[in-house]
Design an enzyme around this catalytic site. Structure first.
Site, mmCIF file in Angstrom:
data_model
loop_
_atom_site.group_PDB
_atom_site.id
_atom_site.type_symbol
_atom_site.label_atom_id
_atom_site.label_comp_id
_atom_site.label_asym_id
_atom_site.label_seq_id
_atom_site.Cartn_x
_atom_site.Cartn_y
_atom_site.Cartn_z
ATOM 1 N N LYS A 79 0.851 -1.195 0.000
ATOM 2 C CA LYS A 79 0.000 0.000 0.000
ATOM 3 C C LYS A 79 0.885 1.243 0.000
ATOM 4 O O LYS A 79 1.900 1.290 0.726
ATOM 5 C CB LYS A 79 -0.899 -0.026 1.240
ATOM 6 C CG LYS A 79 -1.929 1.094 1.304
ATOM 7 C CD LYS A 79 -2.829 0.900 2.528
ATOM 8 C CE LYS A 79 -3.924 1.954 2.617
ATOM 9 N NZ LYS A 79 -4.806 1.760 3.785
ATOM 10 N N SER A 154 -9.660 1.709 2.773
ATOM 11 C CA SER A 154 -8.815 2.463 1.879
ATOM 12 C C SER A 154 -7.748 1.629 1.173
ATOM 13 O O SER A 154 -7.163 2.103 0.201
ATOM 14 C CB SER A 154 -8.115 3.581 2.657
ATOM 15 O OG SER A 154 -7.287 3.024 3.661
ATOM 16 N N SER A 178 -9.829 -0.502 7.011
ATOM 17 C CA SER A 178 -9.260 -0.396 5.660
ATOM 18 C C SER A 178 -8.538 -1.622 5.124
ATOM 19 O O SER A 178 -8.189 -1.652 3.950
ATOM 20 C CB SER A 178 -8.316 0.791 5.588
ATOM 21 O OG SER A 178 -9.077 1.948 5.380
HETATM 22 N N1 GLN Z 1 -13.109 4.197 6.245
HETATM 23 C C1 GLN Z 1 -12.508 4.557 7.475
HETATM 24 C C2 GLN Z 1 -12.129 6.023 7.449
HETATM 25 O O1 GLN Z 1 -12.312 6.628 6.456
HETATM 26 C C3 GLN Z 1 -11.318 3.699 7.763
HETATM 27 C C4 GLN Z 1 -10.092 4.096 7.070
HETATM 28 C C5 GLN Z 1 -8.919 3.228 7.395
HETATM 29 O O2 GLN Z 1 -9.052 2.199 8.041
HETATM 30 N N2 GLN Z 1 -7.756 3.686 6.977
HETATM 31 O O3 GLN Z 1 -11.644 6.547 8.397
#
Ligand code: GLN
Length: 475
Positions: A79, A154, A178
């Site tokens: 990532k 994400s 994410s």
């Molecule tokens: N969707 C969640 C957020 O926007 C989690 C994001 C993540 O785990 N990086 O904060």
């Protein structure tokens, strides 16, 4: 079987038995990326020359008859918020578009010591803020199961790369879901480790009390292999710990599994509920005892998360000022203009929203009403889990109340995007480990089962996942 279908164990055996060389294996993946990634857009950077030289090195080791670490020569994807020395690390943001990582994250150092091959860096929501990968400044990634749909976020690039057979395994990061959400949406396995189980050194900070790096793989067995390679205490991350609970051979018949009733209320897609309930029945079928449990503060977890997360994010993102590194717009009359213009040009809409929400929640006069209160809710959520884990070994829940949605369907409405995280954020607030495992489909869309464990009991939830995987084919 094609080379791009292999799991880590299969690829390792093929290399050791000289059925194919590391160079052949890597070239097959580079070709596959060339062919399929035009549509999927999982990768932001490809590391071609380095891949080939890394692969040659592995082949030399094999010819010299050296014992090969299990991850040696296995093509992976990382990532793009995890630093790999010498490669760009954008965090999906314009502000870091040309930033070259000056050092390796600890997880990368560990993978390199195991002779890993890194194919490239994968797309993500800007600074990991989002649930669909649509917040990337470099365009969305598409779900390999249906190109009109999101891969989740994400870590959508990492999950899509594994699901699309563009790599054997990938690393993601999970701050509120994410890793688990994109794993679920793409029909692959994802592990969010216990807070502290994996070093965060070299992970671009989002919300530091919630962030964890973890594996995204094709099978639970692979997930364990990667987790074992990256876990452990790191002197460079003072929140990391070496505290693993080893599990005696798991006996399903002695297993007590809790199903929290608050995760099956109005709002969940009934078809997902059906698939999850069937998966739970399968555990019952092999002798586990299933018990309904209650986590009464569940409904407050999401609002508390969306106070705590932006608060920490606003503090972490203050460093991107257009001076130290990253995009710098040197216009205007003074330093303040450089700050303002660089941030304005560099940050996307969601990032700005979080900075504003967080700055507001932390400001004098509001801190007690928002941030402090949210932290109190966090304690209540933690108490809920501690109570149920006195009775049960693990919890089974859905990963998401929704199926992978269409690109563009939620992006205009941040609240509807935040709702996607309703089953995942509690785990980060409390710091527990949780596995996302494909357990069925609705039409051609995968559904993920979430297996939540006690702190540092990754091995147990992985074994529970494996028990499911062994008996029932991958989604
Ligand atoms: N969707 C969640 C957020 O926007 C989690 C994001 C993540 O785990 N990086 O904060």
């Amino acid at each position: 079987m094609q080379l791009t279908d292999l799991t880590i164990t299969q690829a390792h055996q093929g290399l050791v038995k000289k059925e194919f060389s590391a160079l052949e294996l890597c070239k097959v993946y580079l070709d596959k990326i060339k062919e399929s990634d035009r549509e999927i857009s999982a990768f932001l950077t490809i590391n071609k020359d380095l891949v080939l030289s890394q692969a040659k090195k592995i082949d030399d080791l094999i010819s010299a008859g050296k014992k090969l670490p299990i991850l040696a020569g296995i093509p992976s994807a990382i990532k793009d918020n995890i630093l790999v020395e010498g490669l760009k690390c954008t965090a999906g943001s314009k502000i870091l578009e040309n930033y070259i990582a000056p050092y390796n994250a600890t997880v990368i150092k560990k993978l390199k010591e195991a002779d890993c091959v890194i194919l490239g860096k994968t797309n993500l929501d800007e600074f990991a803020m989002g649930s669909s990968t649509e917040n990337s400044a470099f365009g969305p990634t598409r779900n390999p199961h249906d190109l009109s749909r999101v891969p989740g976020g994400s870590s959508g690039g990492s999950a899509a790369a594994v699901a699309g057979n563009l790599c054997v395994y990938a690393l993601g990061s999970d701050t509120g879901g994410s890793i688990r959400l994109p794993a679920s949406f793409c029909g692959v396995v994802g592990l969010k480790p216990t807070y502290g189980a994996v070093s965060r050194y070299g992970l671009i900070a989002f919300a530091s009390s919630l962030d964890q790096i973890g594996p995204i793989t094709k099978t639970v067995e692979d997930c364990k292999i990667v987790f074992d390679a990256i876990k452990g205490k790191d002197p460079l991350d003072s929140t990391s710990l070496e505290k693993f609970v080893s599990v005696k051979k798991l006996k399903i018949k002695e297993l007590k599994i809790g199903v929290p009733k608050e995760y099956f209320v109005k709002g969940i897609d009934p078809e997902i509920e059906k698939v999850i309930k069937e998966a739970i029945k399968k555990y019952e079928g092999v002798g586990a005892s299933i018990e309904e449990v209650s986590l009464p503060h569940t409904e407050y977890a999401l609002p508390a998360y969306y106070i705590i997360n932006p608060s920490e994010a606003s503090a972490n993102l203050a460093r991107y000022d257009g001076i130290k590194y990253g995009l710098s717009i040197r216009e205007g009359k003074d330093l303040m203009d450089v700050y303002l213009k660089s941030k304005e040009k560099g940050f996307g809409e969601e990032v700005r929203r979080r900075i504003m929400l967080g700055t507001y929640a932390l400001s004098a006069g509001y801190y007690e009403a928002y941030y402090l209160r949210a932290q109190k809710v966090r304690t209540l959520v933690k108490n809920d889990f501690e109570k149920v884990f006195k009775k049960v070994d693990a919890l089974l829940t859905p990963v998401s109340p929704f199926l992978p949605f269409k690109i563009g369907e939620r992006i205009e409405d941040p609240l509807s995007m935040y709702l996607v995280d309703v089953y995942t954020v509690s785990i980060n607030l409390v710091g527990l480990p949780a596995l996302s495992l494909p357990c069925g489909r609705v039409g051609n869309l995968p559904v993920g089962l979430q297996i939540i464990g006690r702190p540092f009991e990754e091995n147990k939830i992985l074994e529970i996942g494996q028990a499911f995987e062994k008996t029932y084919a991958r989604a």
